[in-house]
Write an enzyme that holds these catalytic residues in place. Structure first.
Site: not given
Ligand code: ZN
Length: 188
Positions: A68-69, A125
């Site tokens: 995702e990042d 998370d």
């Molecule tokens: Zn995370």
């Protein structure tokens, strides 16, 4: 001769090293701009603390934000860590081509249907994130924005419950403390 290269400890450190390098130039959104890797270590530590010491879960936990990042691709992840870990990381990743509010809605919708391992990682998370928002929020987040975040996180976590009661309790405690802090701040 026994080699330690394939040991679980090495697998975990290899994952952590890989994640630390990939997230190297990133910081969290809190006012102190903590190194991103703190978040990854924190998520894995919560899982381990509450008895989730399966090596696949812990490796996927430290790698959970990498698709995702960072620029890391699914193929790259798979060749380094295999299909199962890559699959779990994909399950907990948002599709960045989708607009932000829609992504948040999709998390709520998908949460009940992801695998047990993915649910546990997603719960850890969310525990880290609500703890951050409660105790050390981004400087530009007012009480309304924090409250909205808790409401959204609650609706995602509803779909993740049923696998680790103690982690769920920690989540609930962090959110209720965060909400109390908001009420207090509004009174002042
Ligand atoms: Zn995370």
């Amino acid at each position: 001769m026994h080699t330690t290269t394939n040991s679980d400890i090495h697998k975990l450190l290899h994952s952590l090293n890989f994640a630390a390098m990939k997230h190297n130039d990133q910081r969290r959104k809190d006012k102190d701009k903590s190194p991103y890797v703190n978040h990854l270590i924190g998520v894995a530590e919560i899982l381990s603390r509450f008895g989730e010491n399966d090596i696949i879960i812990l490796q996927a936990a430290v790698l959970h934000d990498i698709l995702e990042d960072t620029q890391t691709t699914g193929e790259e992840l798979e060749s380094a860590f295999g299909k199962e870990i890559t699959g779990i990381v994909q399950e907990v990743s948002d599709d960045k081509s989708v607009e932000k509010e829609e992504r948040k809605r999709l998390q709520v919708e998908h949460a009940p249907f992801i695998s047990k391992k993915a649910k546990l990682i997603k719960l850890a998370d969310k525990i880290m994130n609500v703890t951050d928002v409660g105790q050390n929020p981004p400087a530009d987040w007012d009480t309304n924005r924090r409250e909205k975040y808790f409401d959204w996180a609650d609706s995602v976590v509803l779909g993740l419950r049923g696998h680790n009661r103690e982690m769920e309790n920690l989540y609930d405690t962090q959110v209720s403390e965060g909400r109390k802090r908001i009420l207090k701040q509004r009174k002042n």
